[in-house]
Structures are given as C-alpha cells and as structure tokens.
Design a protein around this motif. Structure first.
Motif, PDB file in Angstrom:
ATOM      1  N   ASP A  58       0.841  -1.194   0.000  1.00  0.00           N
ATOM      2  CA  ASP A  58       0.000   0.000   0.000  1.00  0.00           C
ATOM      3  C   ASP A  58       0.876   1.244   0.000  1.00  0.00           C
ATOM      4  OD1 ASP A  58      -2.263   1.510  -0.032  1.00  0.00           O
ATOM      5  OD2 ASP A  58      -2.917   1.020   2.007  1.00  0.00           O
ATOM      6  N   PHE A  59       0.271   2.394  -0.250  1.00  0.00           N
ATOM      7  CA  PHE A  59       1.050   3.632  -0.235  1.00  0.00           C
ATOM      8  C   PHE A  59       0.208   4.780   0.291  1.00  0.00           C
ATOM      9  CE2 PHE A  59      -0.412   2.412  -4.452  1.00  0.00           C
ATOM     10  CZ  PHE A  59      -1.092   3.510  -4.943  1.00  0.00           C
ATOM     11  N   ASP A  60       0.888   5.880   0.609  1.00  0.00           N
ATOM     12  CA  ASP A  60       0.264   6.982   1.331  1.00  0.00           C
ATOM     13  C   ASP A  60      -0.624   7.853   0.450  1.00  0.00           C
ATOM     14  OD1 ASP A  60       1.855   6.019   3.361  1.00  0.00           O
ATOM     15  OD2 ASP A  60       3.410   7.529   3.097  1.00  0.00           O
ATOM     16  N   SER A  61      -0.095   8.254  -0.691  1.00  0.00           N
ATOM     17  CA  SER A  61      -0.851   9.168  -1.548  1.00  0.00           C
ATOM     18  C   SER A  61      -0.442   8.991  -2.998  1.00  0.00           C
ATOM     19  CB  SER A  61      -0.629  10.625  -1.105  1.00  0.00           C
ATOM     20  OG  SER A  61       0.730  10.979  -1.205  1.00  0.00           O
ATOM     21  N   GLY A  62      -1.208   9.637  -3.889  1.00  0.00           N
ATOM     22  CA  GLY A  62      -1.007   9.450  -5.311  1.00  0.00           C
ATOM     23  C   GLY A  62      -1.752   8.222  -5.797  1.00  0.00           C
ATOM     24  N   ASP A  63      -1.473   7.824  -7.018  1.00  0.00           N
ATOM     25  CA  ASP A  63      -2.126   6.632  -7.558  1.00  0.00           C
ATOM     26  C   ASP A  63      -1.250   6.004  -8.627  1.00  0.00           C
ATOM     27  OD1 ASP A  63      -4.029   4.650  -7.895  1.00  0.00           O
ATOM     28  OD2 ASP A  63      -5.697   6.063  -8.013  1.00  0.00           O
ATOM     29  N   ILE A  64      -1.556   4.751  -8.936  1.00  0.00           N
ATOM     30  CA  ILE A  64      -0.857   4.006  -9.970  1.00  0.00           C
ATOM     31  C   ILE A  64      -1.918   3.404 -10.886  1.00  0.00           C
ATOM     32  CG2 ILE A  64       0.591   1.994 -10.456  1.00  0.00           C
ATOM     33  CD1 ILE A  64       1.960   2.560  -7.707  1.00  0.00           C
ATOM     34  N   PHE A  65      -1.800   3.705 -12.183  1.00  0.00           N
ATOM     35  CA  PHE A  65      -2.788   3.241 -13.155  1.00  0.00           C
ATOM     36  C   PHE A  65      -2.148   2.253 -14.122  1.00  0.00           C
ATOM     37  CE2 PHE A  65      -3.970   7.501 -11.803  1.00  0.00           C
ATOM     38  CZ  PHE A  65      -5.313   7.351 -11.480  1.00  0.00           C
ATOM     39  N   ILE A  66      -2.837   1.144 -14.327  1.00  0.00           N
ATOM     40  CA  ILE A  66      -2.391   0.133 -15.274  1.00  0.00           C
ATOM     41  C   ILE A  66      -3.469  -0.020 -16.332  1.00  0.00           C
ATOM     42  CG2 ILE A  66      -1.803  -2.308 -15.576  1.00  0.00           C
ATOM     43  CD1 ILE A  66      -0.722  -2.115 -12.625  1.00  0.00           C
ATOM     44  N   ASP A  67      -3.113   0.330 -17.556  1.00  0.00           N
ATOM     45  CA  ASP A  67      -4.070   0.315 -18.657  1.00  0.00           C
ATOM     46  C   ASP A  67      -5.318   1.128 -18.297  1.00  0.00           C
ATOM     47  OD1 ASP A  67      -4.601  -0.381 -21.274  1.00  0.00           O
ATOM     48  OD2 ASP A  67      -5.597  -2.260 -20.773  1.00  0.00           O
ATOM     49  N   GLY A  68      -5.101   2.249 -17.608  1.00  0.00           N
ATOM     50  CA  GLY A  68      -6.183   3.153 -17.247  1.00  0.00           C
ATOM     51  C   GLY A  68      -6.920   2.819 -15.965  1.00  0.00           C
ATOM     52  N   MET A  69      -6.554   1.691 -15.323  1.00  0.00           N
ATOM     53  CA  MET A  69      -7.238   1.257 -14.091  1.00  0.00           C
ATOM     54  C   MET A  69      -6.348   1.503 -12.876  1.00  0.00           C
ATOM     55  SD  MET A  69      -8.888  -2.371 -15.404  1.00  0.00           S
ATOM     56  CE  MET A  69      -7.281  -3.023 -15.898  1.00  0.00           C
ATOM     57  N   PRO A  99      -7.634  -3.764  -8.142  1.00  0.00           N
ATOM     58  CA  PRO A  99      -6.392  -4.542  -8.056  1.00  0.00           C
ATOM     59  C   PRO A  99      -6.426  -5.857  -8.824  1.00  0.00           C
ATOM     60  CG  PRO A  99      -7.615  -4.631  -5.988  1.00  0.00           C
ATOM     61  CD  PRO A  99      -8.272  -3.591  -6.822  1.00  0.00           C
ATOM     62  N   VAL A 100      -7.556  -6.561  -8.799  1.00  0.00           N
ATOM     63  CA  VAL A 100      -7.638  -7.852  -9.489  1.00  0.00           C
ATOM     64  C   VAL A 100      -7.546  -7.659 -10.990  1.00  0.00           C
ATOM     65  CG1 VAL A 100      -9.084  -9.864  -9.941  1.00  0.00           C
ATOM     66  CG2 VAL A 100      -8.935  -8.941  -7.620  1.00  0.00           C
ATOM     67  N   GLU A 101      -8.296  -6.681 -11.506  1.00  0.00           N
ATOM     68  CA  GLU A 101      -8.280  -6.414 -12.944  1.00  0.00           C
ATOM     69  C   GLU A 101      -6.883  -5.994 -13.412  1.00  0.00           C
ATOM     70  OE1 GLU A 101     -12.505  -5.598 -11.544  1.00  0.00           O
ATOM     71  OE2 GLU A 101     -10.460  -5.317 -10.776  1.00  0.00           O
ATOM     72  N   CYS A 102      -6.196  -5.212 -12.591  1.00  0.00           N
ATOM     73  CA  CYS A 102      -4.832  -4.800 -12.937  1.00  0.00           C
ATOM     74  C   CYS A 102      -3.882  -5.997 -12.969  1.00  0.00           C
ATOM     75  CB  CYS A 102      -4.319  -3.770 -11.929  1.00  0.00           C
ATOM     76  SG  CYS A 102      -5.060  -2.124 -12.085  1.00  0.00           S
ATOM     77  N   LYS A 103      -4.008  -6.864 -11.975  1.00  0.00           N
ATOM     78  CA  LYS A 103      -3.102  -8.011 -11.891  1.00  0.00           C
ATOM     79  C   LYS A 103      -3.356  -9.038 -12.984  1.00  0.00           C
ATOM     80  CE  LYS A 103      -2.480  -7.372  -6.930  1.00  0.00           C
ATOM     81  NZ  LYS A 103      -2.734  -7.859  -5.564  1.00  0.00           N
ATOM     82  N   GLN A 104      -4.560  -9.023 -13.551  1.00  0.00           N
ATOM     83  CA  GLN A 104      -4.872  -9.961 -14.631  1.00  0.00           C
ATOM     84  C   GLN A 104      -4.087  -9.660 -15.903  1.00  0.00           C
ATOM     85  OE1 GLN A 104      -9.132  -9.508 -14.788  1.00  0.00           O
ATOM     86  NE2 GLN A 104      -9.519 -11.336 -13.539  1.00  0.00           N
ATOM     87  N   ILE A 105      -3.668  -8.416 -16.072  1.00  0.00           N
ATOM     88  CA  ILE A 105      -2.990  -8.050 -17.320  1.00  0.00           C
ATOM     89  C   ILE A 105      -1.515  -7.718 -17.108  1.00  0.00           C
ATOM     90  CG2 ILE A 105      -5.107  -7.244 -18.412  1.00  0.00           C
ATOM     91  CD1 ILE A 105      -4.213  -4.385 -17.822  1.00  0.00           C
ATOM     92  N   MET A 106      -1.001  -7.944 -15.905  1.00  0.00           N
ATOM     93  CA  MET A 106       0.419  -7.708 -15.678  1.00  0.00           C
ATOM     94  C   MET A 106       1.053  -8.907 -14.978  1.00  0.00           C
ATOM     95  SD  MET A 106       0.834  -5.144 -12.431  1.00  0.00           S
ATOM     96  CE  MET A 106       0.007  -5.437 -10.869  1.00  0.00           C
ATOM     97  N   ALA A 107       2.368  -8.905 -14.942  1.00  0.00           N
ATOM     98  CA  ALA A 107       3.114  -9.925 -14.205  1.00  0.00           C
ATOM     99  C   ALA A 107       4.255  -9.245 -13.469  1.00  0.00           C
ATOM    100  CB  ALA A 107       3.644 -10.997 -15.143  1.00  0.00           C
ATOM    101  N   TYR A 108       4.563  -9.753 -12.288  1.00  0.00           N
ATOM    102  CA  TYR A 108       5.599  -9.172 -11.419  1.00  0.00           C
ATOM    103  C   TYR A 108       6.611 -10.254 -11.079  1.00  0.00           C
ATOM    104  CZ  TYR A 108       7.530  -7.888  -6.785  1.00  0.00           C
ATOM    105  OH  TYR A 108       8.349  -7.659  -5.708  1.00  0.00           O
ATOM    106  N   ILE A 109       7.881  -9.948 -11.297  1.00  0.00           N
ATOM    107  CA  ILE A 109       8.958 -10.870 -10.937  1.00  0.00           C
ATOM    108  C   ILE A 109       9.854 -10.158  -9.923  1.00  0.00           C
ATOM    109  CG2 ILE A 109      10.867 -12.290 -11.749  1.00  0.00           C
ATOM    110  CD1 ILE A 109       9.582 -12.209 -14.538  1.00  0.00           C
TER     111      ILE A 109
END
Length: 237
Positions: free
Chosen positions: A53-64, A70-80
């Motif tokens: 989690d984070f304090d302020s601001g935002d992070i958008f993945i493909d506009g979300m 969070p689930v929709e974002c994780k469906q289209i990305m991968a983290y290593i």
C-alpha cells in the motif's frame, strides 16, 4: 500502459521511501528504473504490483487504478521480484500449472507456452523436480516462465538479470523486446547500467525517493555513457 501519479510512500517513523514520483510508461516501452540501494526502486515496484500500500497518489495500469481495481490490474500484468519466493514443496510443473490455473490459461495454450519457455530457458528436464532442489538461477527462470504463461501486457521486474547465466539473460532480453513489439510494456529496475543503456528506450533515475532524471535514454545520457551520467547526477544532487 503504466502511469505513476504523485506516488508517495513512507515507513514507520515518517521516513519517506518515495516522494511524489510521477512516470508514464507507454505501450512499446522498455523502461529502466535506476538508483542506488535504498533509493526507492523496490518500494515503487511492489506498489505497482499491488503487494504494498502507499500513502498518496495513484498508480494506473491500462487506465485502471491499482487501488480501485487490483484484481483487474493483476490480470494483465506480471511481477517478478528480485528474490523469487516460490512454493518449494511443489515441482516446477506443478507450480506452473498452479499459476496457469490462477490466470485461467486454457490447457492446450498453457502446455504450448510452458514447453516453449522451458525449452528456451533450458529447464524442461527439471520441471518434474521439487523447486526446493533448484539453484537460485533455476528458480529465477521458473519465476520468469510463470510470469509469461498468461501473456501479460505489462511486465514488472526487480533486478531480473541477477542469478541468470549469460544465455538465459540474452533469452530474457529477446522476450522483453518481443513483448514490446506486440504493444506490451516493460518496467524494470537494474544495477547493471550497461544493460539498461543498451536495452531500454527510456530511463528514470531515482535518488533518496526522488526522481532526478527521466526520459528517452539518448536524451538522459547525451553523449556520455549512462554510468557517467548516473554517477554525476547521484554525486551532484
């Protein structure tokens, strides 16, 4: 594809890990994220991946928003991560099928992709072995394959080349280029500045949680090497 907007994260005691960071990673970008140890790279990457989690601001993945969807974002990305934490009581193939089940990858497609990537990274013969028997490099290869089998549009990597042998590192670079040619995007941290200079079309440099340079690689480094520019910026800030 990835927009980091005024991202701020602090830890206990009020220490700022990342301060008001904004970046825009577009489709087709291989975007390098550079900084010394403790600069805020891993904190940022974990927030993008939705595991912090984070304090302020935002992070958008493909506009979300990663906060709102969070689930929709994780469906289209991968983290290593830099140190893969895998289920060591499973075999390699069991782990890959587990990840495939999570992302609902169709069986025939999954089998094709697992074979393709396992052959490329030369661990096909080890997929029946327990992950606990794998070396660090083999675990890294398995983590990479698990990230690729649902064909993410965005790939987030933290020091992806650490532990890989030269052939596997070369294979990963080719795959990264292929993802971007297919309109995907890559955002990764690295301490290997030569790799970043040759591989990335864009670069961001962070120091003590603050962005000190970003843009096209050739614009950031000018006529100098990326290493020279990095050292000058770090020492002068």
């Amino acid at each position: 594809m990835l927009k980091i907007s005024n991202f701020t994260k602090s830890y206990k005691g009020g220490k700022l890990a990342v301060n008001n960071l904004s970046l825009n990673i577009e489709n087709g970008d291989i975007y390098g994220f550079i900084g010394h140890n403790g600069a805020g790279k891993t904190t940022t990457i974990k927030a993008i991946a939705g595991v912090m989690d984070f304090d302020s601001g935002d992070i958008f993945i493909d506009g979300m928003s990663i906060k709102d969807k969070p689930v929709e974002c994780k469906q289209i990305m991968a983290y290593i991560p830099d140190n893969p934490d895998l289920y060591e009581h499973l075999t390699g193939i069991q782990y890959l099928n587990f990840i495939g089940d999570i992302f609902k990858v169709e069986k025939v497609k999954r089998e094709k992709l697992i074979k393709e990537y396992a052959d490329l990274f030369e661990i096909t013969s080890n997929l029946g072995d327990l992950i606990s028997s794998y070396s660090h490099g083999m675990k890294q290869k398995l983590a990479i394959i698990s990230a690729l089998i649902h064909q993410p549009k965005l790939l987030i990597l933290d020091e992806p080349f650490v532990g890989l042998d030269p052939k596997a590192a070369h294979t990963l670079k080719i795959i990264m280029h292929d993802i971007c040619k297919n309109n995907g995007a890559i955002f990764f941290s690295t301490h290997v500045l030569d790799v970043a200079e040759k591989l990335c079309n864009k670069i961001a440099i962070i120091k003590d949680g603050k962005l000190i340079a970003s843009g096209k690689t050739e614009d950031v480094k000018g006529d100098n090497s990326l290493e020279d520019v990095f050292m000058e910026l770090i020492n002068n800030e």
